[in-house]
Design a protein around this motif. Structure first.
Motif, PDB file in Angstrom:
ATOM      1  N   ARG A  51       0.833  -1.202   0.000  1.00 14.33           N
ATOM      2  CA  ARG A  51       0.000   0.000   0.000  1.00 14.33           C
ATOM      3  C   ARG A  51       0.874   1.261   0.000  1.00 14.33           C
ATOM      4  O   ARG A  51       0.605   2.216  -0.734  1.00 14.33           O
ATOM      5  CB  ARG A  51      -0.912  -0.002   1.228  1.00 14.33           C
ATOM      6  N   ALA A  52       1.940   1.250   0.808  1.00 12.96           N
ATOM      7  CA  ALA A  52       2.828   2.417   0.869  1.00 12.96           C
ATOM      8  C   ALA A  52       3.508   2.654  -0.474  1.00 12.96           C
ATOM      9  O   ALA A  52       3.673   3.799  -0.907  1.00 12.96           O
ATOM     10  CB  ALA A  52       3.875   2.210   1.962  1.00 12.96           C
ATOM     11  N   ALA A  53       3.898   1.573  -1.153  1.00 12.28           N
ATOM     12  CA  ALA A  53       4.546   1.712  -2.459  1.00 12.28           C
ATOM     13  C   ALA A  53       3.594   2.292  -3.487  1.00 12.28           C
ATOM     14  O   ALA A  53       4.004   3.051  -4.375  1.00 12.28           O
ATOM     15  CB  ALA A  53       5.061   0.352  -2.920  1.00 12.28           C
ATOM     16  N   LEU A  54       2.308   1.957  -3.359  1.00 15.10           N
ATOM     17  CA  LEU A  54       1.303   2.450  -4.293  1.00 15.10           C
ATOM     18  C   LEU A  54       0.968   3.913  -4.031  1.00 15.10           C
ATOM     19  O   LEU A  54       0.837   4.718  -4.963  1.00 15.10           O
ATOM     20  CB  LEU A  54       0.040   1.592  -4.186  1.00 15.10           C
ATOM     21  N   LEU A  55       0.857   4.283  -2.754  1.00 14.05           N
ATOM     22  CA  LEU A  55       0.428   5.625  -2.395  1.00 14.05           C
ATOM     23  C   LEU A  55       1.578   6.629  -2.347  1.00 14.05           C
ATOM     24  O   LEU A  55       1.346   7.838  -2.514  1.00 14.05           O
ATOM     25  CB  LEU A  55      -0.293   5.594  -1.038  1.00 14.05           C
ATOM     26  N   ALA A  56       2.798   6.162  -2.091  1.00 14.70           N
ATOM     27  CA  ALA A  56       3.945   7.077  -1.967  1.00 14.70           C
ATOM     28  C   ALA A  56       5.144   6.516  -2.722  1.00 14.70           C
ATOM     29  O   ALA A  56       6.159   6.163  -2.123  1.00 14.70           O
ATOM     30  CB  ALA A  56       4.283   7.306  -0.495  1.00 14.70           C
ATOM     31  N   PRO A  57       5.052   6.395  -4.043  1.00 15.65           N
ATOM     32  CA  PRO A  57       6.155   5.809  -4.814  1.00 15.65           C
ATOM     33  C   PRO A  57       7.460   6.602  -4.721  1.00 15.65           C
ATOM     34  O   PRO A  57       8.530   6.068  -4.983  1.00 15.65           O
ATOM     35  CB  PRO A  57       5.607   5.794  -6.245  1.00 15.65           C
ATOM     36  N   HIS A  58       7.379   7.887  -4.347  1.00 10.47           N
ATOM     37  CA  HIS A  58       8.585   8.700  -4.190  1.00 10.47           C
ATOM     38  C   HIS A  58       9.364   8.315  -2.942  1.00 10.47           C
ATOM     39  O   HIS A  58      10.544   8.647  -2.820  1.00 10.47           O
ATOM     40  CB  HIS A  58       8.211  10.190  -4.120  1.00 10.47           C
ATOM     41  N   ARG A  59       8.713   7.624  -2.006  1.00  9.30           N
ATOM     42  CA  ARG A  59       9.369   7.200  -0.777  1.00  9.30           C
ATOM     43  C   ARG A  59       9.766   5.724  -0.792  1.00  9.30           C
ATOM     44  O   ARG A  59      10.644   5.308  -0.034  1.00  9.30           O
ATOM     45  CB  ARG A  59       8.447   7.451   0.428  1.00  9.30           C
ATOM     46  N   VAL A  60       9.121   4.943  -1.618  1.00 17.24           N
ATOM     47  CA  VAL A  60       9.374   3.502  -1.657  1.00 17.24           C
ATOM     48  C   VAL A  60       9.810   3.122  -3.069  1.00 17.24           C
ATOM     49  O   VAL A  60       8.986   3.122  -3.995  1.00 17.24           O
ATOM     50  CB  VAL A  60       8.119   2.699  -1.256  1.00 17.24           C
ATOM     51  N   PRO A  61      11.084   2.791  -3.281  1.00 11.90           N
ATOM     52  CA  PRO A  61      11.531   2.382  -4.617  1.00 11.90           C
ATOM     53  C   PRO A  61      10.760   1.165  -5.114  1.00 11.90           C
ATOM     54  O   PRO A  61      10.290   0.350  -4.314  1.00 11.90           O
ATOM     55  CB  PRO A  61      13.007   2.029  -4.391  1.00 11.90           C
ATOM     56  N   PRO A  62      10.605   1.030  -6.419  1.00 11.03           N
ATOM     57  CA  PRO A  62       9.781  -0.061  -6.956  1.00 11.03           C
ATOM     58  C   PRO A  62      10.245  -1.452  -6.551  1.00 11.03           C
ATOM     59  O   PRO A  62       9.423  -2.340  -6.324  1.00 11.03           O
ATOM     60  CB  PRO A  62       9.858   0.141  -8.470  1.00 11.03           C
ATOM     61  N   TRP A  63      11.576  -1.658  -6.470  1.00 14.95           N
ATOM     62  CA  TRP A  63      12.045  -2.995  -6.080  1.00 14.95           C
ATOM     63  C   TRP A  63      11.738  -3.301  -4.616  1.00 14.95           C
ATOM     64  O   TRP A  63      11.534  -4.455  -4.260  1.00 14.95           O
ATOM     65  CB  TRP A  63      13.544  -3.127  -6.362  1.00 14.95           C
ATOM     66  N   VAL A  64      11.666  -2.262  -3.779  1.00 18.58           N
ATOM     67  CA  VAL A  64      11.288  -2.471  -2.382  1.00 18.58           C
ATOM     68  C   VAL A  64       9.803  -2.806  -2.307  1.00 18.58           C
ATOM     69  O   VAL A  64       9.391  -3.720  -1.590  1.00 18.58           O
ATOM     70  CB  VAL A  64      11.613  -1.227  -1.536  1.00 18.58           C
ATOM     71  N   GLY A  65       8.986  -2.059  -3.058  1.00 17.83           N
ATOM     72  CA  GLY A  65       7.559  -2.361  -3.095  1.00 17.83           C
ATOM     73  C   GLY A  65       7.289  -3.754  -3.621  1.00 17.83           C
ATOM     74  O   GLY A  65       6.385  -4.452  -3.141  1.00 17.83           O
TER      75      GLY A  65
END
Length: 342
Positions: A117-131
């Protein structure tokens, strides 16, 4: 082994110089490779490996970081890789021998819905590979051998100096163990000022807990996974420190490009190049702050010995022996270049 250095050239072993050691992620074989490299590197440092000013450990590197701070000699680390340990470490070695090259079947549910959810809502804070790590199934593996090893080393080290007393909460010196909060995707460095409190075994297990393979480690009511999810060396954490010299061991990078004939390795090599670019970019950033940064990575001979599965314990002794030879060669070449420039 390949080596490259950035930053100001300094006379070795300058009085008062401060040294950092960065030990990266790399699985079972990465640990074997780093063990061989450390045995060759120790004569270049102004102090014993375990006495450097700052050690940063990520995933497999966190195990070696804890071992060094617990007074483990390179000879004993080599014996561990060869399965030749005795005494209190024998039980831990027996547990490690039970680990196979493949993970147990995971749970059939996402690893972390909050992180997805965090990767979807705040992609600037969570890199795609982390999400993406949040979408892996929840692992079942448990680092029983790693926990046992760290507990034994910490207890033995403390009892030698303070018989009858329980070991302290943390390790000597600045020892930063990288992990990732599995709900937010943010890096956490246990042992660093401001980080959550954790025991040494819990922190190391957290740093080694690969999403989809291992069960996340619970610390202070939060779940943590492998620090390599966010960064495979965590080198940038040294930005702003007062270190003069930094040595980086990065098993998952590769400065020297090779061209294997196997199709699966040809797919893997571009990923290594992406990792290498990130490590070298971080090394240059530190050198711009006045630090001398030496990066060591596996070379073609090391990679041929490692193969594709860095968690395959059957190859670790061969990787160790290769590392002795290739590290000595790479450091020798670096010295020759340094001498020509001087």
């Amino acid at each position: 082994m390949a080596a490259i250095a950035f930053g100001p050239d300094r006379a070795r072993h300058q009085p008062g110089s401060r040294t950092g050691l960065v030990l990266g992620a790399g699985g079972v074989l990465g640990a074997a490779w780093m063990t061989g490299a450390l045995a060759c590197l120790r004569d270049r440092l102004p102090c014993a490996l375990g006495d450097v000013d700052v050690i940063v450990g990520t995933s497999a590197g966190s195990v070696l970081a804890a071992a060094l701070r617990c007074g483990t000699s390179p000879e004993e680390m080599v014996a561990w890789q060869r399965g030749e340990v005795t005494g209190a470490l024998r039980d831990s070695a027996a547990l490690a021998a039970q680990d196979g090259p493949l993970p147990p079947l995971p749970h059939l549910r996402f690893g972390s819905v909050p992180l997805a959810r965090a990767a979807l809502l705040a992609p600037h804070r969570v890199p795609p590979w982390v999400g993406a790590s949040a979408l892996l199934p929840r692992g079942r593996g448990r680092h029983t051998a790693v926990r046992s090893l760290v507990e034994v080393l910490q207890q033995r080290h403390h009892q030698h100096a303070h018989p009858g007393e329980p070991p302290p909460a943390w390790l000597d010196g600045d020892t930063w163990i990288a992990a990732v909060d599995y709900d937010t995707g943010q890096s956490v460095f246990f042992g660093r000022a401001g980080a959550p409190s954790a025991s040494v075994p819990d922190a190391v297990v957290a740093s080694c807990s690969i999403p989809g393979w291992h069960k996340p480690q619970l610390i202070g009511g939060r779940r943590y996974v492998d620090g390599g999810v966010r960064s495979l060396t965590s080198l940038s954490v040294l930005s702003g420190t007062d270190l003069d010299e930094v040595y980086v061991l990065a098993p998952m990078a590769s400065i020297e490009i090779d061209y294997p004939i196997q199709a699966y390795l040809r797919i893997e090599r571009p990923l290594r190049q992406v990792i290498t670019f990130a490590v070298l970019r971080q090394a240059r950033a530190l050198s711009a702050q006045g630090m001398r940064v030496t990066v060591l990575t596996p070379g073609p001979k090391d990679l041929a010995t490692m193969g594709i599965n860095l968690m395959d314990p059957r190859r670790k002794e061969a990787v160790l022996e290769a590392s002795f030879v290739t590290t000595a060669d790479a450091l020798g070449r670096l010295d020759r270049v340094r001498a020509r420039v001087a």
